[in-house]
Design an enzyme around this catalytic site. Structure first.
Site, PDB file in Angstrom:
ATOM      1  N   GLU A 172      35.875  54.642  45.757  1.00 39.41           N
ATOM      2  CA  GLU A 172      34.969  55.703  45.273  1.00 39.41           C
ATOM      3  C   GLU A 172      34.734  56.883  46.218  1.00 39.41           C
ATOM      4  O   GLU A 172      33.595  57.314  46.371  1.00 39.41           O
ATOM      5  CB  GLU A 172      33.613  55.090  44.901  1.00 39.41           C
ATOM      6  CG  GLU A 172      33.706  53.942  43.930  1.00 39.41           C
ATOM      7  CD  GLU A 172      32.339  53.367  43.531  1.00 39.41           C
ATOM      8  OE1 GLU A 172      31.338  53.707  44.159  1.00 39.41           O
ATOM      9  OE2 GLU A 172      32.305  52.572  42.580  1.00 39.41           O
ATOM     10  N   GLU A 190      37.679  46.488  37.286  1.00 35.60           N
ATOM     11  CA  GLU A 190      36.273  46.117  37.049  1.00 35.60           C
ATOM     12  C   GLU A 190      35.912  46.301  35.577  1.00 35.60           C
ATOM     13  O   GLU A 190      34.834  46.781  35.237  1.00 35.60           O
ATOM     14  CB  GLU A 190      35.342  46.966  37.931  1.00 35.60           C
ATOM     15  CG  GLU A 190      35.706  46.927  39.408  1.00 35.60           C
ATOM     16  CD  GLU A 190      34.739  47.674  40.328  1.00 35.60           C
ATOM     17  OE1 GLU A 190      33.636  48.040  39.887  1.00 35.60           O
ATOM     18  OE2 GLU A 190      35.104  47.891  41.494  1.00 35.60           O
TER      19      GLU A 190
HETATM   20  C1  GLA Z   1      31.224  49.605  41.828  1.00 34.90           C
HETATM   21  C2  GLA Z   1      31.777  48.713  42.920  1.00 34.90           C
HETATM   22  C3  GLA Z   1      31.621  47.268  42.570  1.00 34.90           C
HETATM   23  C4  GLA Z   1      30.269  46.968  42.008  1.00 34.90           C
HETATM   24  C5  GLA Z   1      29.975  47.871  40.852  1.00 34.90           C
HETATM   25  C6  GLA Z   1      28.627  47.576  40.267  1.00 34.90           C
HETATM   26  O1  GLA Z   1      32.042  49.699  40.753  1.00 34.90           O
HETATM   27  O2  GLA Z   1      33.131  48.946  43.197  1.00 34.90           O
HETATM   28  O3  GLA Z   1      31.822  46.513  43.726  1.00 34.90           O
HETATM   29  O4  GLA Z   1      29.280  47.120  43.004  1.00 34.90           O
HETATM   30  O5  GLA Z   1      29.991  49.198  41.332  1.00 34.90           O
HETATM   31  O6  GLA Z   1      28.383  46.233  40.157  1.00 34.90           O
END
Ligand code: GLA
Length: 344
Positions: free
Chosen positions: A136, A245
């Site tokens: 990020e 994710e």
């Molecule tokens: C981001 C992070 C994850 C997690 C999510 C929320 O996407 O990469 O590790 O913390 O936020 O759960």
């Protein structure tokens, strides 16, 4: 104990396409154990391998929880993704401070990062096959000139903390596949920034092998066209792609309602259609995609129960609160089966 599962295993159905992964923590590897073992062949630690979890003080490493997850992956013979080495969140303050409490010098910060990466990546070398090295760092700002997110990393070390992190990780485990990971990855503006960052790393000869699309999606956003455009664009980098994710919230991002105690009529059907079109797309691009990891496994546990609306329940997965397959599971399971029939 759960009763015997009758539905077909997702990891078996998708074995020729990509890994099916789940984010876990020390509680869910117990409470969701049989579901995980049956459907998934890849794991990611939800929080336990982040900087703050592993290295809260300069001279203190806390590996207990991460070790439990690594041991579970070894025992089950599952792939394990490492998450994450460099991030602006869940990172302790000491890292950015010098001995006198002032701002750490660039060299000090990079040396600490190198030592952290050596220790952590080295420790799990036998079981972790890939790492989200940098998480990020791209800005979400609409402003055309925005590129990297402001952070202590950027402030102290300048842009090349990103390249350095990949170099340190490669040095610590030359076999590991190294990923850049981000969210809002299908937004056309952010997509182009992510592309530009990764392209520049490749042009500098930085060891990077993959792009992680976090894929925190919902019933309405992003559009399928934007998802497809993102996959195509990242595939042009010649790297492998993973959804890292994935979850499909039943609420729009700015929906604040808190009145539902179970999914509203129609929501699960919409979610099933949405998952079906997503997995069709992923299956179509399976040559580029090596894993699809959900940010959880079943609706009894999801970070979305608290975010972004406090205390609101969400139902983002293929399995319900008692781990039974939802309509979305049925649709996702059909895709590789249908493809195999058409081939015959
Ligand atoms: C981001 C992070 C994850 C997690 C999510 C929320 O996407 O990469 O590790 O913390 O936020 O759960």
């Amino acid at each position: 104990m759960e009763s015997r599962r009758e539905e077909e295993s997702l990891k078996a159905l998708y074995k020729d396409a990509f890994h099916i992964g789940a984010a876990v923590n020390p509680l869910t590897i117990d409470s969701q154990r049989s579901l995980l073992a049956y459907h998934f062949n890849s794991l990611t630690a939800e929080n336990e391998m982040k900087f703050s979890s592993l290295h809260p003080e300069e001279n203190l490493y806390t590996f207990e929880n991460a070790d439990v997850i690594a041991a579970f992956a070894r025992e089950q013979g599952m792939a394990l993704r490492g998450h994450t080495l460099v991030w602006h969140n869940q990172t302790p303050d000491w890292l950015f401070e010098n001995e006198t409490g002032g701002k750490a010098e660039r060299d000090l910060l990079l040396e600490r990062l190198r030592s952290h990466i050596q220790t952590v990546v080295g420790r799990y070398k036998d079981v972790i096959y890939c790492w989200d090295v940098v998480n990020e760092v791209i800005s979400d700002e609409n402003d055309e000139s925005a590129f990297l997110r402001p952070s202590k990393w950027l402030d102290i070390a300048g842009e090349d903390f990103i390249a350095k992190a990949f170099e340190f990780a490669h040095e610590a485990d030359p076999q590991a596949l190294l990923f850049y990971n981000d969210y809002n990855e299908s937004n056309p503006h952010k997509r182009e920034r992510i592309y530009r960052l990764v392209r520049s790393l490749l042009d500098q000869g930085v060891p990077i092998h993959g792009v992680g699309l976090q894929a925190h999606w919902n019933l309405y956003d992003p559009t399928l066209d934007d998802m497809r455009a993102a996959i195509e664009r990242y595939a042009q980098l010649g790297l492998q792609l993973q959804l890292t994710e994935l979850d499909v919230s039943v609420f729009r991002f700015d929906d604040r309602r808190t009145d539902l105690t179970r999914p509203e009529k129609g929501m699960l059907e919409l979610q099933a259609e949405r998952y079906e079109s997503i997995f069709r797309l992923l299956y179509e691009y399976r040559e580029h995609i090596s894993a699809v990891t959900f940010w959880g496994a079943a609706d009894d546990y999801t970070w979305l129960d608290h975010f972004p609306v406090r205390g609101r329940k969400n139902w983002p997965f293929l399995f319900d609160e008692s781990h039974a397959p939802k309509p979305a599971y049925e649709r996702v399971a059909q895709i590789p089966k249908r493809a195999a029939m058409e081939k015959k």
